[in-house]
Design a protein around this motif. Structure first.
Motif, PDB file in Angstrom:
ATOM      1  N   SER A  29       0.818  -1.292  -0.122  1.00 39.55           N
ATOM      2  CA  SER A  29       0.028  -0.113  -0.002  1.00 39.55           C
ATOM      3  C   SER A  29       0.600   1.292  -0.017  1.00 39.55           C
ATOM      4  O   SER A  29       0.625   2.212  -0.741  1.00 39.55           O
ATOM      5  N   VAL A  32       2.602   1.905  -3.315  1.00 39.93           N
ATOM      6  CA  VAL A  32       1.652   2.390  -4.362  1.00 39.93           C
ATOM      7  C   VAL A  32       1.459   3.655  -4.186  1.00 39.93           C
ATOM      8  O   VAL A  32       1.632   4.650  -5.043  1.00 39.93           O
ATOM      9  N   ASN A  33       1.392   4.130  -2.696  1.00 38.39           N
ATOM     10  CA  ASN A  33       0.969   5.403  -2.593  1.00 38.39           C
ATOM     11  C   ASN A  33       2.123   6.613  -2.800  1.00 38.39           C
ATOM     12  O   ASN A  33       2.291   7.836  -3.272  1.00 38.39           O
ATOM     13  N   SER A  94      -9.183   7.127   2.308  1.00 35.82           N
ATOM     14  CA  SER A  94      -9.440   6.810   0.889  1.00 35.82           C
ATOM     15  C   SER A  94     -10.808   7.654   0.528  1.00 35.82           C
ATOM     16  O   SER A  94     -11.003   8.054  -0.692  1.00 35.82           O
ATOM     17  N   SER A 104      -3.836  14.003  -3.300  1.00 34.86           N
ATOM     18  CA  SER A 104      -3.336  12.654  -3.167  1.00 34.86           C
ATOM     19  C   SER A 104      -2.150  12.503  -2.357  1.00 34.86           C
ATOM     20  O   SER A 104      -1.554  13.624  -2.148  1.00 34.86           O
ATOM     21  N   LYS A 178       1.024  -0.420 -10.012  1.00 39.70           N
ATOM     22  CA  LYS A 178       0.666   0.944  -9.780  1.00 39.70           C
ATOM     23  C   LYS A 178       0.167   1.296 -11.058  1.00 39.70           C
ATOM     24  O   LYS A 178      -0.654   2.255 -10.907  1.00 39.70           O
ATOM     25  N   LEU A 181      -3.300   1.610 -11.128  1.00 42.59           N
ATOM     26  CA  LEU A 181      -3.988   2.732 -10.025  1.00 42.59           C
ATOM     27  C   LEU A 181      -3.633   3.984 -10.557  1.00 42.59           C
ATOM     28  O   LEU A 181      -3.196   4.877  -9.716  1.00 42.59           O
ATOM     29  N   ASN A 182      -3.936   4.604 -11.735  1.00 44.61           N
ATOM     30  CA  ASN A 182      -3.287   5.672 -12.037  1.00 44.61           C
ATOM     31  C   ASN A 182      -4.663   6.952 -11.916  1.00 44.61           C
ATOM     32  O   ASN A 182      -4.239   7.924 -12.607  1.00 44.61           O
ATOM     33  N   GLN A 184      -7.289   8.718  -9.344  1.00 43.48           N
ATOM     34  CA  GLN A 184      -7.642   9.034  -7.847  1.00 43.48           C
ATOM     35  C   GLN A 184      -8.774   8.016  -7.424  1.00 43.48           C
ATOM     36  O   GLN A 184      -8.617   7.611  -6.416  1.00 43.48           O
ATOM     37  N   LYS A 187      -7.113   4.447  -7.104  1.00 43.79           N
ATOM     38  CA  LYS A 187      -6.197   4.525  -5.617  1.00 43.79           C
ATOM     39  C   LYS A 187      -7.206   4.294  -4.602  1.00 43.79           C
ATOM     40  O   LYS A 187      -6.955   3.673  -3.606  1.00 43.79           O
ATOM     41  N   SER A 188      -8.322   5.233  -4.374  1.00 41.66           N
ATOM     42  CA  SER A 188      -9.156   5.327  -3.208  1.00 41.66           C
ATOM     43  C   SER A 188      -9.825   3.620  -2.981  1.00 41.66           C
ATOM     44  O   SER A 188      -9.843   3.229  -1.941  1.00 41.66           O
ATOM     45  N   ASP A 191      -7.155   1.519  -1.623  1.00 40.02           N
ATOM     46  CA  ASP A 191      -6.994   1.922  -0.139  1.00 40.02           C
ATOM     47  C   ASP A 191      -8.199   1.452   0.669  1.00 40.02           C
ATOM     48  O   ASP A 191      -7.928   0.695   1.680  1.00 40.02           O
TER      49      ASP A 191
END
Length: 209
Positions: A29, A32-33, A94, A104, A178, A181-182, A184, A187-188, A191
């Motif tokens: 996690s 990724v972030n 998230s 972000s 990654k 997960l491009n 928002q 990605k949320s 998460d």
């Protein structure tokens, strides 16, 4: 510790460490972030926690902890509660991301060392059952005919190096996913799933107490 025994220990701990768990999920996690290099405090925190348990078990303090039902139960409860807490916090963050009330994580710059290290350390230390595992695992690689301090040093240092290497592998895994997960929103969602898995792990830990 002879080379043959050390080699067996090396292979054994690699397989053990690579088994996915909450701490591995935390590494993925954060990678990724934040990216692999900015996530290094989390790598160090998790390794420090497991190395501490390893040293405690090797020096015999683990016997004292596990022999006290009350103390061991309290450690397990604290660990389970922390997992659930971390899950809710992850989901909360998230939701803020997707509603646009928070920038972000990547755009917010490098994470604070203390924050990531503390979260990772507490997550790694949230599973006192590691003490039982180490107490059962270590005697197979310790010889009563050789200096104990030297063997413990080799055991702990080898664990630290292998643990960091395995965490780097999880970071590379995060780097590979990654691109998926491009946005928002994606990605949320990632998460939220991560947070849900923390909560499930915490509830599972509570249910077997």
């Amino acid at each position: 510790m002879g080379f043959d025994v050390w080699s067996l220990y090396l292979v054994s701990i690699f397989l053990v460490i690579m088994i996915p768990g909450p701490l591995s999920l935390f590494m993925v996690s954060n990678s990724v972030n934040y990216g692999i290099f900015r996530s290094y405090p989390a790598f160090l925190g998790g390794t420090a926690a497991s190395s501490l348990y390893l040293a405690v078990s090797a020096t015999g303090l683990g016997v004292i902890i596990t022999s006290s039902d009350y103390l061991f139960m309290m450690l397990k409860i604290i660990g389970a509660v922390y997992l659930i807490y971390l899950g809710f916090i992850t989901i909360k963050v998230s939701i803020k991301k997707i509603t646009g009330s928070q920038n972000s994580l990547e755009s917010s710059g490098s994470p604070k060392f203390n924050s990531l290290f503390k979260k990772s350390f507490l997550l790694g230390a949230s599973n006192p059952k590691d003490i039982i595992f180490f107490m059962a695992f270590l005697p197979q690689f310790i010889s009563s005919e050789k200096p104990l301090a030297d063997q413990i040093f080799i055991i702990v240092m080898t664990w630290i190096l292998v643990d960091l290497f395995c965490k780097l592998l999880y970071g590379l895994l995060a780097k590979s996913i990654k691109p998926m997960l491009n946005t928002q929103k994606s990605k949320s969602i990632f998460d939220r799933l991560t947070g849900a898995l923390y909560i499930i792990a915490g509830i599972a830990a509570v249910s077997i107490i």
